[in-house]
Design a protein around this motif. Structure first.
Motif, short mmCIF file in Angstrom:
data_model
loop_
_atom_site.label_atom_id
_atom_site.label_comp_id
_atom_site.label_asym_id
_atom_site.label_seq_id
_atom_site.Cartn_x
_atom_site.Cartn_y
_atom_site.Cartn_z
N PRO A 146 -11.77 3.75 1.87
CA PRO A 146 -12.33 4.49 0.73
C PRO A 146 -11.89 5.95 0.68
CG PRO A 146 -14.02 3.16 1.74
CD PRO A 146 -12.83 3.07 2.63
N GLY A 147 -11.66 6.58 1.82
CA GLY A 147 -11.22 7.97 1.83
C GLY A 147 -9.72 8.13 2.00
N ALA A 148 -8.99 7.02 2.13
CA ALA A 148 -7.54 7.08 2.35
C ALA A 148 -6.82 7.37 1.04
CB ALA A 148 -7.05 5.76 2.94
N PRO A 149 -5.65 7.99 1.13
CA PRO A 149 -4.88 8.29 -0.09
C PRO A 149 -4.18 7.03 -0.61
CG PRO A 149 -3.72 9.07 1.83
CD PRO A 149 -5.02 8.54 2.31
N THR A 150 -4.92 6.12 -1.26
CA THR A 150 -4.35 4.85 -1.71
C THR A 150 -3.54 4.97 -2.98
OG1 THR A 150 -6.42 4.34 -2.82
CG2 THR A 150 -6.12 3.45 -0.60
N THR A 151 -3.61 6.10 -3.68
CA THR A 151 -2.82 6.27 -4.89
C THR A 151 -1.41 6.74 -4.59
OG1 THR A 151 -3.65 8.51 -5.15
CG2 THR A 151 -4.84 6.76 -6.30
N VAL A 152 -1.18 7.18 -3.36
CA VAL A 152 0.14 7.66 -2.96
C VAL A 152 1.02 6.44 -2.62
CG1 VAL A 152 1.39 9.01 -1.23
CG2 VAL A 152 -0.84 9.76 -2.02
N PRO A 153 2.22 6.33 -3.21
CA PRO A 153 3.09 5.21 -2.85
C PRO A 153 3.74 5.46 -1.49
CG PRO A 153 4.17 6.59 -4.47
CD PRO A 153 2.80 7.16 -4.25
N ALA A 154 3.17 4.88 -0.44
CA ALA A 154 3.66 5.12 0.91
C ALA A 154 3.57 3.86 1.75
CB ALA A 154 2.85 6.23 1.58
#
Length: 161
Positions: A77-85
């Motif tokens: 939930p706090g991870a940058p999931t919108t970043v394509p990585a």
């Protein structure tokens, strides 16, 4: 919010090795941002797990993998999931016995570091500290002309062996 996908192919794992790294006693986290123009890959975060035989027997490796997957789902939930990585977690043996809160904290810190966008003004650093040499190329020695053969230190006398 996009979901976290899994890395499955060897080529995907190898591509991540050129990215950023974050080391702890319990794991090494490697991460690399994907180009936005890559239509075949999902837009969010993709994570892969590597637990080598060096860590322990199959049951221990599976337990570490389950702990890491649970930590990823807890941190998601706090991870940058919108970043394509793409991110690879390389586990070490202490990940088996460490407190779960510590494991989650390490993972949260690591994800924020390895998925951070590269500063466009920063020059790429070289690990060797200089320009790579070609095979057989020698560095210049003081007092010698460039391209001149290096002197042979052996003058033909026995060296005691």
């Amino acid at each position: 919010m996009s979901t976290i996908e899994r890395l499955r192919r060897r080529s995907e794992f190898l591509a991540v090795t050129d990215g950023r790294r974050f080391h702890t006693e319990r794991m090494t986290v490697q991460g690399q941002l994907r180009p936005v123009s890559d239509e075949t890959a999902p837009a969010g975060l993709r994570i892969g797990f590597t637990i080598t035989k060096r860590v322990g027997h199959a049951t221990e490796r599976n337990r570490i993998r389950r702990r890491l997957r649970a930590a990823v789902s807890a941190v998601a939930p706090g991870a940058p999931t919108t970043v394509p990585a793409d991110v690879v977690l390389v586990a070490r043996r202490p990940a088996l016995s460490v407190d779960f809160e510590t494991l989650k904290g390490d993972l949260a810190r690591a994800l924020s570091i390895v998925t951070r966008p590269q500063d466009p003004n920063r020059k790429p650093s070289s690990r060797r500290g200089g320009k790579p040499r070609k095979a057989g190329e020698r560095t210049a020695s003081p007092g010698l002309a460039p391209g001149a053969p290096l002197p042979n230190p052996c003058d033909g006398s026995p060296d005691g062996q």
